[in-house]
Design a protein around this motif. Sequence first.
Motif, mmCIF file in Angstrom:
data_model
loop_
_atom_site.group_PDB
_atom_site.id
_atom_site.type_symbol
_atom_site.label_atom_id
_atom_site.label_comp_id
_atom_site.label_asym_id
_atom_site.label_seq_id
_atom_site.Cartn_x
_atom_site.Cartn_y
_atom_site.Cartn_z
ATOM 1 N N GLU A 275 0.983 -0.939 0.378
ATOM 2 C CA GLU A 275 0.016 -0.085 0.089
ATOM 3 C C GLU A 275 1.137 1.349 0.069
ATOM 4 O OE1 GLU A 275 -3.391 2.003 2.754
ATOM 5 O OE2 GLU A 275 -2.501 0.459 2.973
ATOM 6 N N ALA A 276 2.113 1.096 0.889
ATOM 7 C CA ALA A 276 2.725 2.853 0.409
ATOM 8 C C ALA A 276 3.286 2.740 -0.415
ATOM 9 C CB ALA A 276 4.021 2.373 1.712
ATOM 10 N N GLU A 277 4.216 1.261 -0.900
ATOM 11 C CA GLU A 277 4.956 1.023 -2.810
ATOM 12 C C GLU A 277 3.832 1.990 -3.334
ATOM 13 O OE1 GLU A 277 5.836 -2.152 -3.360
ATOM 14 O OE2 GLU A 277 7.680 -2.321 -1.871
ATOM 15 N N ALA A 278 2.560 1.422 -3.604
ATOM 16 C CA ALA A 278 1.562 2.278 -4.542
ATOM 17 C C ALA A 278 0.840 3.711 -4.049
ATOM 18 C CB ALA A 278 0.086 1.380 -3.839
ATOM 19 N N GLU A 279 1.491 4.277 -3.109
ATOM 20 C CA GLU A 279 1.548 5.823 -2.650
ATOM 21 C C GLU A 279 2.696 6.840 -3.115
ATOM 22 O OE1 GLU A 279 -1.103 7.181 -1.897
ATOM 23 O OE2 GLU A 279 -2.340 5.992 -1.286
ATOM 24 N N VAL A 280 3.860 6.211 -3.713
ATOM 25 C CA VAL A 280 5.265 6.424 -4.280
ATOM 26 C C VAL A 280 4.806 8.077 -4.710
ATOM 27 C CG1 VAL A 280 7.600 5.933 -4.273
ATOM 28 C CG2 VAL A 280 6.412 5.105 -3.443
ATOM 29 N N PRO A 281 4.506 6.464 -6.315
ATOM 30 C CA PRO A 281 3.470 7.264 -7.881
ATOM 31 C C PRO A 281 3.293 8.435 -7.609
ATOM 32 C CG PRO A 281 4.041 4.988 -8.112
ATOM 33 C CD PRO A 281 4.011 5.357 -6.955
ATOM 34 N N ALA A 285 4.181 12.332 -8.268
ATOM 35 C CA ALA A 285 4.009 13.417 -8.903
ATOM 36 C C ALA A 285 3.497 14.874 -7.856
ATOM 37 C CB ALA A 285 2.303 13.339 -9.440
ATOM 38 N N GLU A 286 2.572 14.534 -7.276
ATOM 39 C CA GLU A 286 2.780 15.762 -5.972
ATOM 40 C C GLU A 286 3.890 16.498 -6.227
ATOM 41 O OE1 GLU A 286 0.520 18.457 -4.477
ATOM 42 O OE2 GLU A 286 -0.493 16.451 -5.642
ATOM 43 N N ALA A 287 5.162 15.714 -5.942
ATOM 44 C CA ALA A 287 6.590 16.345 -5.586
ATOM 45 C C ALA A 287 6.455 17.621 -7.174
ATOM 46 C CB ALA A 287 7.656 15.608 -5.311
ATOM 47 N N PHE A 288 6.636 16.884 -8.208
ATOM 48 C CA PHE A 288 6.748 17.691 -9.778
ATOM 49 C C PHE A 288 5.651 18.595 -9.762
ATOM 50 C CE2 PHE A 288 9.338 13.487 -10.962
ATOM 51 C CZ PHE A 288 9.807 14.026 -12.052
ATOM 52 N N ARG A 289 4.764 18.770 -8.865
ATOM 53 C CA ARG A 289 3.328 19.259 -9.279
ATOM 54 C C ARG A 289 4.174 21.027 -8.473
ATOM 55 N NH1 ARG A 289 -0.480 15.932 -9.920
ATOM 56 N NH2 ARG A 289 -0.908 15.465 -7.379
ATOM 57 N N GLN A 290 4.449 20.389 -7.559
ATOM 58 C CA GLN A 290 4.665 21.617 -6.433
ATOM 59 C C GLN A 290 6.310 22.256 -6.497
ATOM 60 O OE1 GLN A 290 3.755 20.148 -2.611
ATOM 61 N NE2 GLN A 290 1.648 20.117 -3.175
ATOM 62 N N GLY A 291 7.284 21.673 -7.392
ATOM 63 C CA GLY A 291 8.918 21.529 -7.471
ATOM 64 C C GLY A 291 9.609 21.466 -6.282
ATOM 65 N N ASN A 292 9.035 20.523 -5.865
ATOM 66 C CA ASN A 292 10.490 20.005 -4.697
ATOM 67 C C ASN A 292 11.011 18.686 -5.505
ATOM 68 O OD1 ASN A 292 8.745 21.769 -2.826
ATOM 69 N ND2 ASN A 292 7.000 19.967 -2.274
ATOM 70 N N ASP A 297 16.475 15.022 -10.347
ATOM 71 C CA ASP A 297 16.726 14.690 -9.394
ATOM 72 C C ASP A 297 16.090 13.045 -9.232
ATOM 73 O OD1 ASP A 297 17.778 16.157 -7.796
ATOM 74 O OD2 ASP A 297 16.040 17.036 -6.879
ATOM 75 N N TYR A 298 14.612 13.348 -10.183
ATOM 76 C CA TYR A 298 14.127 11.831 -10.844
ATOM 77 C C TYR A 298 14.993 11.001 -11.393
ATOM 78 C CZ TYR A 298 10.742 9.247 -13.147
ATOM 79 O OH TYR A 298 10.415 8.284 -13.730
ATOM 80 N N TYR A 299 16.052 11.224 -12.217
ATOM 81 C CA TYR A 299 16.455 10.713 -12.812
ATOM 82 C C TYR A 299 18.086 9.543 -12.278
ATOM 83 C CZ TYR A 299 14.620 11.974 -17.735
ATOM 84 O OH TYR A 299 13.959 11.497 -18.747
#
Length: 327
Positions: A275-281, A285-292, A297-299
């Motif tokens: 369940e926790a791993e399912a929350e990672v993507p 995505a939320e971090a990308f939208r907020q610029g964090n 960093d992703y690569y």
Amino acid sequence: MPELDPTAIGAIGLLIPAVVLMIVVLYLVPVPLWIAAWSSGAYVGLLTLVGMRLRRVPPSTIVTARISAVKAGLQGVSVNDLEAHYLAGGNVVRVVNALISADKANIEMPFKRAAAIDLAGRDVLEAVKMSVIPKVINTARIAAVAKDGIQLIAVSRVTVRTNIDRLVGGAGEETIIARVGEGMVSTIGSAATHKDVLENPDHISKNILSRGLDAGTAYEILSIDIADVDVGDNIGAKLQIDQANADKQIAQAKAEERRAMAVALEQEMRARVVEAEAEVPRAMAEAFRQGNLGIMDYYRMKNIQADSSMRESIADGSKNEPTPPGR
């Protein structure tokens, strides 16, 4: 055809009723019994014998019992008592024989007591005989366990005699046997070891006799003799083995319960990880939208994951690789 004389006809007419009357009289009045009673000193009136016939009481039974009682010197046994006992369903001959036996053995037994015993369904003659000659009762094989867990199987012989005073309303042989068996079980069970019982079996009989087991019974216990004592199984050891098996099964059941709980907890934790791993993507995505989180960093994170996967694959391959011979 010659005619019959009227006088002869009249004689025949009188003879037939006379014969019938004589037969009836001889049936109602047992003259031979009356003569036998009179000659024996046990006189019974003719009218009394006729009354017995009318009351359907066999005069031969009453007269014979009366003659036996008189010849034996018994006092207080009247014809009315014998007849009343017969009408009540009693055995007159057996009662009189019991009275004669009791008188010869110097046992006080009035007619009323003997009649009451007979009407109660007990064999009064056998009771008198048991008062003179005691009876031996063999008990069944009684099994008991001493304190050390060893089973003993004992057989006893109980010598009893009839207690005339308690014969009516008193308990029978079954009660004596049951009480003796109970005493044997109690005595053996209170012994510290089975060897004590084997060394002194007379302690069983002494202990039982001291309890007064014949109270309320129709008998008096004279002696209790232990005929045989055999050693049986080790009941204590069997009980301990059974208890150990029961404890083992309980422990196994508890261990299985703990294992099942551990498996359930492990599955629950794995479910939480998934369940926790399912929350990672979603979090990325939320971090990308907020610029964090930036593209670099992703690569960089992807490279780290790939490097970790490669290292795990190399480690698994080295474990599964067979060892060369000679090393």
